[in-house]
Write an enzyme that holds these catalytic residues in place. Structure first.
Site, PDB file in Angstrom:
ATOM      1  N   GLU A 108       0.828  -1.615   0.042  1.00 26.45           N
ATOM      2  CA  GLU A 108      -0.144  -0.126  -0.177  1.00 26.45           C
ATOM      3  C   GLU A 108       0.753   1.497  -0.108  1.00 26.45           C
ATOM      4  OE1 GLU A 108      -2.486   1.767  -1.163  1.00 26.45           O
ATOM      5  OE2 GLU A 108      -3.421   1.717   0.960  1.00 26.45           O
ATOM      6  N   ASP A 109       0.742   2.626  -0.378  1.00 29.26           N
ATOM      7  CA  ASP A 109       1.377   3.753  -1.052  1.00 29.26           C
ATOM      8  C   ASP A 109       1.502   4.128   0.479  1.00 29.26           C
ATOM      9  OD1 ASP A 109      -1.601   3.846  -0.626  1.00 29.26           O
ATOM     10  OD2 ASP A 109      -1.963   5.078  -2.884  1.00 29.26           O
ATOM     11  N   ASP A 112      -3.133   5.619   6.084  1.00 32.48           N
ATOM     12  CA  ASP A 112      -3.698   6.437   6.945  1.00 32.48           C
ATOM     13  C   ASP A 112      -4.608   6.901   8.447  1.00 32.48           C
ATOM     14  OD1 ASP A 112      -4.510   8.963   8.089  1.00 32.48           O
ATOM     15  OD2 ASP A 112      -5.644   9.788   6.443  1.00 32.48           O
ATOM     16  N   PHE A 161      -0.917  16.305   4.251  1.00 38.74           N
ATOM     17  CA  PHE A 161      -1.372  15.388   3.306  1.00 38.74           C
ATOM     18  C   PHE A 161      -0.051  15.395   2.199  1.00 38.74           C
ATOM     19  CE2 PHE A 161      -3.879  14.811  -1.519  1.00 38.74           C
ATOM     20  CZ  PHE A 161      -3.956  14.122  -0.462  1.00 38.74           C
ATOM     21  N   ARG A 174       0.553  12.095  -9.216  1.00 43.14           N
ATOM     22  CA  ARG A 174       1.043  10.603  -9.605  1.00 43.14           C
ATOM     23  C   ARG A 174       2.100  10.169  -9.507  1.00 43.14           C
ATOM     24  NH1 ARG A 174      -3.286   7.984  -7.335  1.00 43.14           N
ATOM     25  NH2 ARG A 174      -5.560   8.149  -8.256  1.00 43.14           N
TER      26      ARG A 174
HETATM   27  P1  5GP Z   1      -7.254   5.192   5.516  1.00 48.96           P
HETATM   28  O1  5GP Z   1      -8.249   4.560   4.808  1.00 48.96           O
HETATM   29  O2  5GP Z   1      -5.615   4.574   6.127  1.00 48.96           O
HETATM   30  O3  5GP Z   1      -7.179   6.335   6.282  1.00 48.96           O
HETATM   31  O4  5GP Z   1      -6.112   6.124   4.003  1.00 48.96           O
HETATM   32  C1  5GP Z   1      -5.307   5.335   3.392  1.00 48.96           C
HETATM   33  C2  5GP Z   1      -5.478   5.873   1.614  1.00 48.96           C
HETATM   34  O5  5GP Z   1      -6.270   7.384   1.896  1.00 48.96           O
HETATM   35  C3  5GP Z   1      -4.413   5.453   1.058  1.00 48.96           C
HETATM   36  O6  5GP Z   1      -4.520   4.347   0.084  1.00 48.96           O
HETATM   37  C4  5GP Z   1      -4.208   7.133   0.102  1.00 48.96           C
HETATM   38  O7  5GP Z   1      -5.698   6.204  -1.288  1.00 48.96           O
HETATM   39  C5  5GP Z   1      -4.967   7.734   0.797  1.00 48.96           C
HETATM   40  N1  5GP Z   1      -4.855   8.922   1.682  1.00 48.96           N
HETATM   41  C6  5GP Z   1      -3.975   8.940   2.629  1.00 48.96           C
HETATM   42  N2  5GP Z   1      -3.786   9.760   3.015  1.00 48.96           N
HETATM   43  C7  5GP Z   1      -3.205  10.398   2.258  1.00 48.96           C
HETATM   44  C8  5GP Z   1      -2.547  11.641   1.363  1.00 48.96           C
HETATM   45  O8  5GP Z   1      -1.357  11.715   2.970  1.00 48.96           O
HETATM   46  N3  5GP Z   1      -2.428  11.690   0.461  1.00 48.96           N
HETATM   47  C9  5GP Z   1      -2.697  11.078  -0.554  1.00 48.96           C
HETATM   48  N4  5GP Z   1      -2.669  11.345  -1.940  1.00 48.96           N
HETATM   49  N5  5GP Z   1      -3.710  10.018  -0.264  1.00 48.96           N
HETATM   50  C10 5GP Z   1      -3.759  10.064   1.106  1.00 48.96           C
HETATM   51 MG    MG Z   2      -4.523   4.437  -1.802  1.00 49.41          MG
END
Ligand code: 5GP
Ligand code: MG
Length: 189
Positions: A108-109, A112, A161, A174
């Site tokens: 995963e990238d 969060d 972010f 991207r």
């Molecule tokens: P989570 O479900 O853990 O809150 O968020 C995961 C997804 O939210 C990541 O796969 C990504 O797509 C998006 N995301 C969370 N934080 C960031 C961020 O700082 N920048 C971007 N571009 N996407 C984020």
């Molecule tokens: Mg993502």
């Protein structure tokens, strides 16, 4: 021909601060690749990435791993084009491989809140793989809504972010090779 540098990218002026350069990322990805290579040797590794943000990382990580492995893609989205999570995760595409008995590494990238990975892991568990672990390039330093089996982390980052290297803001940025924070005026525009 020399490769295109980020400073030539038309989106570069939107960046406030570069957190990791392409060289920083590449060196960390190689380290992760070596660890995964030794940890998964002799096992039936399948790397599964989450669309769309994880695919650049997956592409580089796969080539830093020196043991045979398959990959698959899963579609999940929680962000609705903004910069904060909605908490609601929609699966937009399921995997196609048979994962029973496989050793799954979710690539995963960014981690969060953990909502996305939590839903993805629950979905993958239905197929009864031998194991499921997670490799995240970026781990946000913030309280987590769910317990995530995070085995490998590229970088721990502050709760800001970020864009680049697969990560978007409204589908753009991207293709930047670095990971960066956007200027605040980009959001208010
Ligand atoms: P989570 O479900 O853990 O809150 O968020 C995961 C997804 O939210 C990541 O796969 C990504 O797509 C998006 N995301 C969370 N934080 C960031 C961020 O700082 N920048 C971007 N571009 N996407 C984020
Ligand atoms: Mg993502």
């Amino acid at each position: 021909m020399s490769p295109i540098h980020d400073s030539e990218n038309e989106l570069f002026p939107d960046l406030a601060r570069v957190l990791y350069t392409s060289a920083d990322i590449s060196s960390r990805v190689n380290e992760l690749g070596r660890q995964i290579t030794s940890d998964y040797r002799g096992r039936s590794l399948v790397m599964i990435s989450i669309l769309k943000g994880g695919i650049i990382f997956l592409g580089d990580l796969m080539r830093a791993v020196a043991i045979p492995h398959a990959f698959d893609l899963i579609g999940a989205s929680s962000y609705k084009g903004g910069t904060s999570t909605s908490g609601k995760v929609i699966i937009t595409k399921d995997v196609t491989l048979d994962l029973r008995g496989k050793d799954i590494l979710v690539v995963e990238d960014i981690l969060d809140t953990g909502h996305t990975l939590n839903v993805v892991i629950e979905l993958l568990k239905i197929q009864e793989p031998a194991s499921i672990e997670v490799c995240c390039l970026l781990n946000k330093n913030r309280p987590r809504a769910h317990e995530i089996p995070l085995r490998y982390t590229g970088f721990d980052i502050p709760d800001e972010f970020v864009v680049g290297y697969g990560l978007d803001y409204r589908e753009l940025y991207r293709n930047l090779k670095c990971i960066a924070v956007l200027k605040p005026e980009v959001y208010s525009a």
